[in-house]
Each structure stands twice: as structure tokens, then as C-alpha cells.
Design a protein around this motif. Sequence first.
Motif, short mmCIF file in Angstrom:
data_model
loop_
_atom_site.label_atom_id
_atom_site.label_comp_id
_atom_site.label_asym_id
_atom_site.label_seq_id
_atom_site.Cartn_x
_atom_site.Cartn_y
_atom_site.Cartn_z
N ARG A 249 19.08 -6.38 9.36
CA ARG A 249 17.90 -5.61 9.75
C ARG A 249 16.72 -6.58 9.76
NH1 ARG A 249 17.13 -0.79 5.95
NH2 ARG A 249 18.64 0.14 7.38
N LEU A 250 15.87 -6.47 10.75
CA LEU A 250 14.77 -7.42 10.89
C LEU A 250 13.83 -7.37 9.69
CD1 LEU A 250 13.17 -9.47 12.56
CD2 LEU A 250 11.94 -7.54 13.59
N VAL A 251 13.70 -8.50 9.03
CA VAL A 251 12.72 -8.67 7.96
C VAL A 251 11.88 -9.88 8.32
CG1 VAL A 251 12.33 -9.14 5.51
CG2 VAL A 251 14.26 -7.70 6.21
N GLY A 252 10.58 -9.70 8.37
CA GLY A 252 9.66 -10.79 8.68
C GLY A 252 8.61 -10.92 7.61
N ARG B 73 14.11 -3.86 1.92
CA ARG B 73 14.96 -3.28 2.97
C ARG B 73 14.41 -1.94 3.44
NH1 ARG B 73 18.70 -1.95 -0.79
NH2 ARG B 73 19.89 -3.86 -0.54
N ASP B 74 13.88 -1.12 2.51
CA ASP B 74 13.32 0.17 2.90
C ASP B 74 11.98 0.01 3.62
OD1 ASP B 74 15.51 1.28 1.75
OD2 ASP B 74 14.49 2.01 -0.06
N VAL B 75 11.20 -0.98 3.20
CA VAL B 75 9.95 -1.27 3.91
C VAL B 75 10.25 -1.64 5.36
CG1 VAL B 75 8.02 -2.89 4.08
CG2 VAL B 75 8.65 -1.92 1.85
N ALA B 76 11.26 -2.49 5.54
CA ALA B 76 11.64 -2.90 6.90
C ALA B 76 12.10 -1.71 7.73
CB ALA B 76 12.73 -3.97 6.83
N ALA B 77 12.85 -0.80 7.11
CA ALA B 77 13.32 0.38 7.84
C ALA B 77 12.16 1.27 8.24
CB ALA B 77 14.32 1.15 6.97
#
Length: 400
Positions: free
Chosen positions: A226-229, A290-294
Motif C-alpha cells: 500500500r502506498l506509504v510516502g 498503515r491505517d493513515v495511508a488507507a
Amino acid sequence: MTDIVVPKLNANDTTYTLVEWIVPAGATVGAGDPVATVETSKAAEELPSPGDGVLHHVVAVGAECAPGAVLGRLSPSAAGRDRFPAPEPDGAADRDRFPAPEPDRPVITEPALRVMEEHGIAPSAVRALGRKVVRAADLAPLLPPGAAVPGGTDVLPGAVVPLPGTDGSADDPGSGRRLELPAAQRAVGAVVAESHRTVPAAFVAVKVPLDAAVAHAQALTRRYRRLVGVPELLIAAVGTLLATHPLCFARLVAPGVVHIPGSADVGVTIDVGKGLHVPVLRAVDTSPVRDVAAQLMAHRMTALRGTFRAADLTGATIMLALHTDDDVTHAVPVLLPGTSCALSLAGRQTELFLDAGGAVAQRTVVQLGLAYDHRILNGRDAVAFLRDLSALLQHPTDPD
């Protein structure tokens, strides 16, 4: 009878558009059931039924309605509902120009109908726009360059309108054109004007080495698929500082009195060419990366679809403005009224520096800025907050 009243959905708009009746006239509804959808300059919002009863439509689809207006009524029985006539849209006598709305046909407002007639725009071309409600401004892509609106009373984005006192010719030194800004941009302007009028803001920025954060974000992207930047890492870091920097999340409620929220709800700027929106990521203080990215990806997809609801855009306790194009060296964000801080993340820059051994090395840096309400925080508080964020980005920890 029980009235279904249009609520005040935001502070910027004085009217909304009734996009659809979710429930047909004459149907029985229960309290809390969604019955209609109205569109603001920023979002579409479903309106719930205030009680039980048989639904009567007072306002037609496509009509403009102000907060406090009655959209519909609930009758305790079908017989009671039948005493009321069906709503008639404005200009109903002209509806033979474009048939009444069907599932595959949009509602076309009267100004838009006039523009269609003036310029010979075919209904099929209007349907191809893919809008449920078509206003005059929506027809701009179908007009020839420089086309003027009939009568000059309904100005389209990009339409050329002679300025007062000119003949509108190219040789007239006073000629020019007037542009009607989209509703979303007018809403942004209202917020910015209110912010500058009411908030005594200051600004400070720090330079943050970013190589460790970039590497960490890439590793998390592979791990989570999942995209994480860097924005996702920064938002997660902001959430961890609620306990140690509560004033950065505070809201001024009276002179010298602030409210400290129970959660860090971060508004993030998103603009995909359909107007600027600031959707809110909820409870970031208790959310893993991960939840922030979602959450952030979900908001980006909603922006592309243009389906934000008012609830998506309200309740931020701090804001992050993203200006991450590489040629942007710094950015000064606007404080949302009701918040005390707004962060800005600029584009990445490459610089040379001396490492611990005195050798010349290269690194990636970014400017992290903070606009803050000087009634609540001072420069020392703002810099301490930025330094803590910088440390979290320079030394990211494994969330697992």
C-alpha cells in the motif's frame, strides 16, 4: 405534517442544489432514513428524514434551496399526503425543450437551457458530461472560444464579457474579460478571507533531512503493499504529538480560553483539478501508519470521484497543506478558522553538506512550515513542535 428542512451544511454557501430525491413521493419512510441528496460547493450530503410518515416532495430536483428552506413534508397517512400538489420546477413550461429527467438524463437548470438554445448545444452532448445536474457553468467545455453568455447575466468560466464602460472590442483599451469562478473556488476564498480577517497568524519553518524517512516509507510500501510516502509518515508523526504539544491542536473558545481535543484529526489538502478540498483523517493519534495511508488513499479516490460529503470535510483539529512538487521550496499555509496550527510540506531539495567526518556528502531535505495562531502559541512553542516532528522523520521507528 412534519417539515423536512435544509440544514446549514457549511459556513461558506448560502444556497445548495437538490441533486436527487432518494425516496419517491408517496413512499413511507422512517426517522433517520435518507430521503434526499443536496450538493454544496464542496460536497454532496444525504438528508435524513426527521420522523416517520408518507413523503411529499415540495422542491423539485435541480432547484436551488437555502438553509432553512422546506424540501419536503411528512404526512401521517397517504390520504393526508395526497392533499398537496406535486412540486413544479422553475420554468416547467419550457421542459419540452429537454424532456423530464429520466434515469439516464440529467436535470438541466434554466440558465443552462438558455445557453444550450443560444449556442445550439445538443442534449446528447450535455448528457455526455456525465453530470446529474447541469448548470450553465458546466457547459463551458461545449462553447466555442470566447463565447459570451446570452444577456450577460450568467457568466461562464472563461467566457468573455465586456467590462462596464467598454464595447468589448479588442481595440478598446479598457476591454477585458470577467471570469465567474467555480463554486468550489469561491468557497475556498471565503475560508481564506475569514482566516485572514479573524486569526492573527505567524509562520516559522525548519529544514528537515529526509533520506531516512524516504527509505522507511519505501520499506513500508513494500511491506504493506500500500502506498506509504513522506506525507503519510508526517501525518502519523503529528498524531503522536497530541499529548506533548496539546496547544497545537487547540481551538480558541473564548478570549484566553482554549479547548483541547481528545483526538488528533488532521485535515489534509487535496486538489485533483476539481477544486481544493481538506478532508479529515480521524483519530490519527491512535492510528498506525498503515491505517493513515488507507485513510489518505480513500480521500484521494473520493476527490477523483468528486463525492465528498460534509462530514468528510469538518472537524479538523490541525491541518497539513501539501505542496510537494520538487520546484516548490517553501509554502505558507492558511489557518483554518477554529484551529491553531497549519503545517506545510514543500518539495524535496538536494543539497551538499559536511558529514560527521568532515567529508562533503549529498542529502535530500524538505522545508516543514507551521502557521500558528499567535493568541494561542508563541514562536518557541511552534519551533519545538517542528523540531519534534523533524526528529520523528529523521529517526522513524518500525510500527510493528
